[in-house]
Design an enzyme around this catalytic site. Sequence first.
Site, PDB file in Angstrom:
ATOM      1  CB  THR A 167      -0.939   0.030   1.233  1.00 20.17           C
ATOM      2  OG1 THR A 167      -1.658  -1.191   1.296  1.00 20.17           O
ATOM      3  CG2 THR A 167      -1.920   1.171   1.223  1.00 20.17           C
ATOM      4  NE  ARG A 195      -7.731  -8.775   1.620  1.00 23.86           N
ATOM      5  CZ  ARG A 195      -6.872  -7.800   1.842  1.00 23.86           C
ATOM      6  NH1 ARG A 195      -6.533  -6.976   0.863  1.00 23.86           N
ATOM      7  NH2 ARG A 195      -6.330  -7.638   3.010  1.00 23.86           N
ATOM      8  CB  VAL A 196     -12.538  -5.249  -0.566  1.00 20.42           C
ATOM      9  CG1 VAL A 196     -12.248  -3.778  -0.325  1.00 20.42           C
ATOM     10  CG2 VAL A 196     -13.110  -5.449  -1.973  1.00 20.42           C
TER      11      VAL A 196
HETATM   12  N1  GLY Z   1      -3.473  -2.836   3.608  1.00 18.58           N
HETATM   13  C1  GLY Z   1      -3.828  -3.295   2.347  1.00 18.58           C
HETATM   14  C2  GLY Z   1      -4.598  -4.510   2.320  1.00 18.58           C
HETATM   15  O1  GLY Z   1      -4.600  -5.298   3.262  1.00 18.58           O
HETATM   16  O2  GLY Z   1      -5.241  -4.736   1.340  1.00 18.58           O
END
Ligand code: GLY
Length: 307
Positions: A167, A195-196
């Site tokens: 990220t 998946r989010v």
């Molecule tokens: N921090 C990013 C994710 O877990 O998708």
Amino acid sequence: MKTAIVVHGGAWAIPDALAEASVAGVKAVVRAGDAVLKNGGSALDAVEKAVSSLEDDPVFDAGHGAVLNTDGEVELDSIIMDGKTLATGAVSSVRNIANPVRLARAVMEKTEHVMLTDRGANMFAERIGFPAAHDLVTELERKEWEHYKKYVVGVKELFNSQWGHDTVGAVALDSFGNVACATSTGGIRNKMVGRVGDSPIIGSGGYADNRSGAVSCTGHGESILKVTLARLILFHMEQGKSAAVAADTSLQYMGERVQGGGGAIVVSPTGDWAARFTTPRMAWASVKGDVLCYGLNPDEEFKEMLK
Ligand code: GLY
């Protein structure tokens, strides 16, 4: 009013081979964001500029350089938020978009919604003339994915054992006293299709409110979601804690409560800022006034004067 900007290139166990490029990347990007602010630009413009530049750098897990899901595809998440009005735009599970943060801003400014996902987000991108990008996967990520797909373990184990990045994000305070945040990610390698994580979720991957401050988070998404990390940090600031203490307190809580690691960057409406993490490393950089600070390892902070 003195402006401030902080950026991160993701918390995780960044390998030595990527350390220099990660630090160089965040330093270049924080300068670009700072230039927007010093030219009278808004905090929103500065965080968009910073995060889209990090998305363009293949060293980081966002846009170009994003990690792959179990099907070997890129699915991207992003959020942007304006602390003046609480206006927010987010996209999740979008494909073939080089700069999801720009698409998130378009959702904020051109629709009545806060978030678009998957096919709908891509349809919106096409409708407003966003160019499709088919070159987001790096050779390095394809090799890493081939290597790790052999292991039948969950993303939390992968997150804790692999080296890599997670990220990108930015927070800023502009000369009008407005704060903003933006966060963008490819998520965690080998995540399930669809998946989010935390990044596009308001209050988890980011939050901005002129009354308390702006936060962008990074780390194990499922853990960040469970504690709504960005809002938790701002809650502690609302109780009178400094940006650094609020971030440390919240990250420690996440570690104790759900055994998750991560990091956060924070700026308050008075320019109090912090870059904190509980993972082995996080590349970050900040500019406030004429001072550029940066770091990679815990309790490390280097300073340079801007010319
Ligand atoms: N921090 C990013 C994710 O877990 O998708």
